[in-house]
Design a protein around this motif. Structure first.
Motif, PDB file in Angstrom:
ATOM      1  N   PHE A  29       0.814  -1.261  -0.205  1.00 17.52           N
ATOM      2  CA  PHE A  29       0.023   0.013   0.094  1.00 17.52           C
ATOM      3  C   PHE A  29       0.914   1.330   0.056  1.00 17.52           C
ATOM      4  O   PHE A  29       0.630   2.406  -0.314  1.00 17.52           O
ATOM      5  N   VAL A  30       2.349   1.263   0.509  1.00 18.49           N
ATOM      6  CA  VAL A  30       2.771   2.631   0.534  1.00 18.49           C
ATOM      7  C   VAL A  30       3.225   2.894  -0.696  1.00 18.49           C
ATOM      8  O   VAL A  30       3.075   4.139  -1.142  1.00 18.49           O
ATOM      9  N   PRO A  31       3.594   2.117  -1.750  1.00 25.18           N
ATOM     10  CA  PRO A  31       3.929   2.489  -3.075  1.00 25.18           C
ATOM     11  C   PRO A  31       2.554   3.183  -3.967  1.00 25.18           C
ATOM     12  O   PRO A  31       2.651   3.980  -4.722  1.00 25.18           O
ATOM     13  N   LEU A  32       1.406   2.326  -3.570  1.00 25.66           N
ATOM     14  CA  LEU A  32       0.165   2.750  -4.155  1.00 25.66           C
ATOM     15  C   LEU A  32      -0.046   4.260  -3.545  1.00 25.66           C
ATOM     16  O   LEU A  32      -0.580   5.197  -4.229  1.00 25.66           O
ATOM     17  N   ALA A  33       0.102   4.658  -2.349  1.00 18.42           N
ATOM     18  CA  ALA A  33      -0.109   5.892  -1.684  1.00 18.42           C
ATOM     19  C   ALA A  33       0.879   6.812  -2.116  1.00 18.42           C
ATOM     20  O   ALA A  33       0.395   8.032  -2.421  1.00 18.42           O
ATOM     21  N   GLU A  34       1.973   6.410  -2.434  1.00 21.44           N
ATOM     22  CA  GLU A  34       3.042   7.326  -3.191  1.00 21.44           C
ATOM     23  C   GLU A  34       2.399   7.607  -4.617  1.00 21.44           C
ATOM     24  O   GLU A  34       2.573   8.943  -4.989  1.00 21.44           O
ATOM     25  N   GLU A  35       2.058   6.945  -5.403  1.00 19.09           N
ATOM     26  CA  GLU A  35       1.561   7.102  -6.667  1.00 19.09           C
ATOM     27  C   GLU A  35       0.368   7.968  -6.875  1.00 19.09           C
ATOM     28  O   GLU A  35       0.308   8.754  -7.724  1.00 19.09           O
ATOM     29  N   THR A  36      -0.793   7.609  -5.825  1.00 17.67           N
ATOM     30  CA  THR A  36      -1.890   8.359  -5.912  1.00 17.67           C
ATOM     31  C   THR A  36      -1.794   9.722  -5.230  1.00 17.67           C
ATOM     32  O   THR A  36      -2.648  10.531  -5.138  1.00 17.67           O
TER      33      THR A  36
END
Length: 673
Positions: A466-473
């Motif tokens: 979820f951290v990469p997703l949070a960074e991406e969004t």
């Protein structure tokens, strides 16, 4: 009788002679004073200016007396002349007394200066760490120390006084310690011709690296200092290697893999070629680790890397991390060559490994994307190879799967997770777990705050997901702000003032005013700034180095500490440590886990700790899980440790005894949790 009376008397002639002598003395004294003013400096110069004034007055007074005696017939002229000569004598006497005092003062200063220079020269000559030599204007050796002889292996009893530079170089060659690179010799000669101070690094035949500092002297000679920087060079080479290689397998890492894909795209585009990007993952690798232990799991990774290297010698093989390997085939317009690659990999997807007496059946699954069919840039090719790998692992492990446009299941899953992540903060699904940090002697000194997502349906979602997703969004900013505020509020309530470390995403430094946010939270919560430690990865510094350094300096000015996380992995560079005064560096857990089984890893950790001691930087090692790892780090001089041996990440309620100030060592903490 009248003519006889008009002639000068003997008394008058005596006065005229005395006036002339006094005038001459005043002129000489004034000249001497002016010369002393010209060669003196500072307070001594000002003293000489005051002393020269009486000398000039003496000369003027004597000259006036002489003029009165020679040119004036007034009866009072001898009386005035006598008064002027008396003043001249007094002024000359004052000058003489001041001149004696000033010369004594100058002599004392000269002796002190010479003594200081003798001490400095003695320190240089007797310096055992740095070689020193002095050549005269004719290029002949006049002075040297023992360290100079030791560096180049010249026998101490060898007569080298007055030898030319060429002769000294010949002695170095005969001793086997000559410069191997002709270009460096040319650079050395150019440095000798240059008028300014110059520094040259010479690589000797025995593998050592010597930094030579050259400085020209006013008389045409030169001074050279020689410093053995071999250890520093080797440390730089180790870090340069680590920047592009994986520690466990020795293969190129994610950074090198990404660079290769970009280069392959450019080459294929130029020559209308095609190439494949392959992502291969070991099936159920976690089970291998759980059943046989981490050491066996690491050996399986190393053996898979060896077999892939033998099979894929035609391509570029890398290990980005975890249980996955990545391959880039050479650009080739023939489609059948990519099919041949897939057939070769399929033979590796079901193999038997023998590791430490264990016969282990190891399966592997691969996903493949092809340029330009499946993407025209590196990001698209990697993403589509990952989608193909996910599809193969979901439907049929042990196969090689080519990407197809219809493979959108993972993409849909990713988008669903993004939507759920958007409401996770609002619905209070995030939790903060705390992992203790301790000295190598066992004293708990602080915690690291770690974010967890407890999804109402999915359960605990991995931060790696979820951290990469949070960074991406772009949601990472509000999440990190919530973590900082929650952690500081919690830490401010503790009876014992333990330190607390908080991680920030590299994106926060580009999208948020991080120093202003930290200051606001500290003021709101009342937490002492010195207790807060901000951990950053090297990703913060990569895109905008100077801007990131400026932000970090603002954070340090608040009294908050700044630590370099995951040091030694990724893009690690000594230049980061030179450019910013970090308060701590954190050794990546990939190194810690290899301490007991990999001598090279142990040597790298020792090199990092040695570098840290030189820079006076505290070091904390993460991932400490065994007593032997802790013992090694303690012997090597590591300051602090973190890992399951000390304590697992848990809600803060598990560590209330610690925060309340009850005496509790690392062993008791680990046992309690």
């Amino acid at each position: 009788m009248a003519e006889l009376s008009s002639a000068p008397s003997a008394h008058s002639l005596g006065m005229i002679a005395l006036a002339a002598v006094l005038c001459a003395l005043g002129v000489v004294a004034s000249y001497g004073g002016l010369r002393s003013i010209r060669v003196s400096e500072g307070k001594l110069r000002r003293h000489w200016m005051w002393a020269t004034a009486p000398a000039a007055t003496s000369a003027v007074a004597a000259a006036a007396a002489l003029a009165l005696l020679v040119a004036s017939d007034a009866p009072s002229a001898p009386i005035w002349a006598l008064g002027l000569m008396t003043g001249s004598v007094i002024a000359t006497t004052c000058f003489g007394m001041m001149a004696v005092w000033l010369n004594l003062l100058a002599g004392r200063r000269t002796r002190l200066t010479l003594a200081e220079r003798d001490m400095l020269l003695d320190a240089i000559v007797n310096d055992t760490a740095r070689g020193f030599c002095l050549f005269d204007a004719g290029g002949r050796l006049q002075l040297w120390n023992e360290a100079f002889l030791d560096i180049y292996g010249i026998p101490p009893g060898r007569d080298i006084a007055g030898k030319s530079l060429l002769r000294i170089l010949a002695l170095m060659r005969s001793a086997g310690n000559f410069v191997t690179d002709p270009g460096q010799l040319i650079e050395l000669r150019a440095a000798l011709v240059s008028r300014g101070p110059t520094s040259v690094v010479a690589d000797l035949r025995d593998g050592r690296h010597i930094r030579i500092h050259l400085k020209r002297l006013p008389n045409g000679g030169w001074i050279a200092k020689h410093v053995d920087i071999t250890d520093h060079k080797q440390a730089e080479q180790r870090f340069a290697y680590l920047a592009l290689h994986d520690v466990a397998t020795g293969l190129p890492n994610r950074a090198a893999f990404n660079e290769r894909i970009v280069a392959s795209v450019e080459q294929a585009r130029r020559f209308d070629g095609s190439f494949a990007v392959i992502r291969l993952g070991i099936d159920r690798f976690k089970e291998i680790n759980d059943v046989f232990g981490q050491a066996v799991g690491d050996a399986v990774l190393a053996e898979m890397a060896r077999r892939l290297a033998d099979t894929c010698h035609w391509g570029f093989l890398a290990r980005p991390g975890g249980d996955e390997f990545s391959i880039v085939t050479p650009p080739d317009a023939a489609a059948d060559s990519i099919q041949d690659v897939c057939r070769q990999l399929a033979r590796l997807c079901d193999s038997e490994f023998e590791v430490d007496g264990h016969r282990i059946r190891v399966g592997a699954t691969a996903g493949v994307s092809v340029y330009p069919r499946d993407g025209e840039d590196a990001d698209a090719l990697i993403a589509h190879a990952d989608v193909a790998l996910y599809r193969a692992k979901t439907e049929q492990r042990g196969t090689v799967c080519l990407f197809e446009p219809a493979m959108d299941l993972q993409i849909r899953e990713k988008r669903a997770l993004q939507r759920e992540l958007a409401v996770a903060l609002e619905q209070r699904q995030f939790e903060i777990h705390y992992q203790p940090q301790a000295t190598t002697s066992g004293e708990i000194v602080g915690f690291e705050a770690l974010l967890r997502w407890r999804h109402p349906i999915r359960g605990m979602v991995s931060p790696a997901l979820f951290v990469p997703l949070a960074e991406e969004t772009g949601q990472i900013g509000p999440i990190d702000e919530w973590v900082l505020r929650s952690v500081c509020t919690e830490a401010a309530s503790w009876a014992k003032p333990l330190a607390i470390a908080v991680n920030f995403s590299p994106l926060d430094f580009r999208r948020l005013d991080v120093p202003a946010l930290i200051l606001q939270v500290l003021l709101e919560t009342g937490l002492e700034p010195s207790r807060l430690e901000i951990e950053i990865t090297e990703g913060v510094l990569i895109d905008d180095f100077s801007g990131a350094i400026a932000i970090l300096r603002k954070i340090k000015n608040l009294g908050v500490r700044v630590a370099m996380d995951d040091f030694g992995a990724g893009y690690s560079s000594l230049s980061y440590l030179q450019s910013f005064p970090f308060d701590k560096i954190k050794i990546d857990q990939a190194f810690t886990r290899k301490l007991e089984i990999n001598p090279e890893t142990a040597a790298i950790v020792e090199a990092i700790l040695s570098l840290a001691r030189t820079l006076k930087l505290p070091v904390i090692a993460e991932g400490v899980e065994t007593e032997s790892q802790l013992a090694f780090l303690a012997r090597a001089g590591c300051d602090e440790v973190q890992g399951y041996l000390i304590g697992r990440p848990q809600p803060i309620t598990h560590y209330r005894a610690l925060t309340a100030g009850e005496p509790m060592g690392a062993a008791r903490v680990a046992k309690a949790v």
